[in-house]
Every structure is written in structure tokens, then in C-alpha cells.
Design an enzyme around this catalytic site. Structure first.
Site, PDB file in Angstrom:
ATOM      1  N   LYS A   1       0.813  -1.185   0.000  1.00  0.00           N
ATOM      2  CA  LYS A   1       0.000   0.000   0.000  1.00  0.00           C
ATOM      3  C   LYS A   1       0.862   1.257   0.000  1.00  0.00           C
ATOM      4  CE  LYS A   1      -3.559  -2.114   2.850  1.00  0.00           C
ATOM      5  NZ  LYS A   1      -4.170  -2.146   4.177  1.00  0.00           N
ATOM      6  N   GLY A   2       2.059   1.145   0.505  1.00  0.00           N
ATOM      7  CA  GLY A   2       2.906   2.315   0.738  1.00  0.00           C
ATOM      8  C   GLY A   2       3.183   3.177  -0.465  1.00  0.00           C
TER       9      GLY A   2
ATOM     10  N   ASP B   1      14.521  -0.741   1.671  1.00  0.00           N
ATOM     11  CA  ASP B   1      15.108  -0.858   2.997  1.00  0.00           C
ATOM     12  C   ASP B   1      16.062  -2.061   2.988  1.00  0.00           C
ATOM     13  OD1 ASP B   1      15.524  -1.009   5.783  1.00  0.00           O
ATOM     14  OD2 ASP B   1      13.473  -0.470   6.247  1.00  0.00           O
TER      15      ASP B   1
ATOM     16  N   VAL C   1      10.518   6.224   9.183  1.00  0.00           N
ATOM     17  CA  VAL C   1       9.833   7.340   8.528  1.00  0.00           C
ATOM     18  C   VAL C   1       8.381   6.998   8.199  1.00  0.00           C
ATOM     19  CG1 VAL C   1      11.920   8.405   7.599  1.00  0.00           C
ATOM     20  CG2 VAL C   1      10.753   6.639   6.271  1.00  0.00           C
TER      21      VAL C   1
ATOM     22  N   ASP D   1       3.684   4.105   6.472  1.00  0.00           N
ATOM     23  CA  ASP D   1       2.883   4.008   7.688  1.00  0.00           C
ATOM     24  C   ASP D   1       3.617   3.355   8.839  1.00  0.00           C
ATOM     25  OD1 ASP D   1       1.320   0.899   8.074  1.00  0.00           O
ATOM     26  OD2 ASP D   1       2.818   1.269   6.536  1.00  0.00           O
TER      27      ASP D   1
END
Length: 179
Positions: free
Chosen positions: A42-43, A102, A152, A158
């Protein structure tokens, strides 16, 4: 929500400039190609929406939802496909659009999985790159901004499904996720 932000890392204006730069470069690089943008939900949904408006060449979009975090602050290391693509990738120049690179484990897994579906090419565009946390051997072809090793949120990112709607990128106060 705002009280939970320790520091604003990227303002709305800085994000707009990043999107404009990436859209211009992608438009140049993919001119005359069969571009398919794939948002990793979703990010990346907000980033994808802004990025596709900044791209000036024809393109198609699709969405894939994967999970490796659950409700925590750290990746579980297990990638689960929640929603697969609708389109057949054969013949497309695929650009995976991600919110943050990441550890790289999720994107590494996805890139390998999608390569088996015969796209012409696969590249990665990430809004944020956090190289200090990389454990997989993967790099993005397009990077919006390199960030430090901090948690973040905002602009789609989120913590436990909160903060995605902040119009900027902020560092989340550790007191929020260390409860």
C-alpha cells in the site's frame, strides 16, 4: 498525528521536486518503449499516483500487494503476496514502483518472481532508499531520496496503518513504536 513526528525529513515542496525529476528521467529513458508501472501497495500508492502524472509518455499501470511487516516496525522477513498483478507481463518494460528500499528482501523476491513472467525488462524506482539497512543484493535504478536509518512515515508510508495521509515525510518519534 503531528505530535508523533520527531522531525520533518522532506517537505511537500521537496517531494514535488523529487517527483518532477524522476518523471522527467523515466519519460526520457522509456521513450518509445512499452512502459508498465507496477505499484507495490500500500505504501507506494501516493508516490505512484504522483509519479505517473509526472511521466509524459504513454504507460500502463498495475498493482501488486505484498506484506513482510504485519503490524510491527521491523520486517518479518517472509514475503506474502496479498494481491497479484492483473496483466500478463510479456512484452512490457516493467518499472516496479516502491515507497522505500530498505532491507531489499521484498524487492529482491519480487524482481525474481516477475522476471519469470517474461517482461522485456525490469527496473526499480523507489521514492526512498535506506542503504544502511540493505541485506539483499539489490539497487534501485531510480531513487527519489536517500535517507538515514530512521523510522519514517507520511506520504504513503505508515506505522500500523497510520500516518500514510501526512503530506510530508517525517521521522516517527520512537516513543510511538517502542511501546
Amino acid at each position: 498525528m503531528i505530535d508523533d513526528i520527531e522531525k520533518v525529513l522532506l517537505s511537500e515542496q521537496e517531494i514535488t521536486e523529487i517527483i518532477s525529476r524522476l518523471g522527467k528521467q523515466i519519460s526520457e529513458d522509456y521513450a518509445g518503449k512499452n512502459l508498465l508501472l507496477v505499484s507495490v501497495l500500500k505504501g507506494s500508492v501516493i508516490f505512484m499516483a504522483d509519479l505517473m502524472r509526472a511521466i509524459t509518455i504513454p504507460c500502463k499501470i498495475d498493482f501488486m500487494s505484498v506484506s513482510s511487516y504485519g503490524a510491527g516496525a521491523k520486517s518479518s522477513g517472509v514475503v506474502k503476496i496479498v494481491k497479484d498483478l492483473d496483466l500478463n507481463l510479456a512484452g512490457y518494460d516493467l518499472l516496479l514502483v516502491e515507497d522505500i528500499l530498505d532491507s531489499g528482501n521484498t524487492l529482491s523476491y519480487l524482481k525474481e518472481l516477475l522476471a519469470g513472467r517474461s517482461p522485456k525488462s525490469i527496473r526499480i524506482c523507489t521514492f526512498l532508499d535506506k542503504p544502511e539497512r540493505r541485506t539483499a543484493d539489490i539497487q534501485a535504478d531510480y531513487v527519489g531520496h536517500i535517507i538515514p536509518d530512521a523510522f519514517v512515515v507520511g506520504y504513503g508510508l505508515d506505522y500500523d496503518e497510520h500516518y500514510r495521509n501526512l503530506p510530508y515525510l517525517g521521522i516517527l518519534d520512537p516513543k510511538v513504536y517502542s511501546k
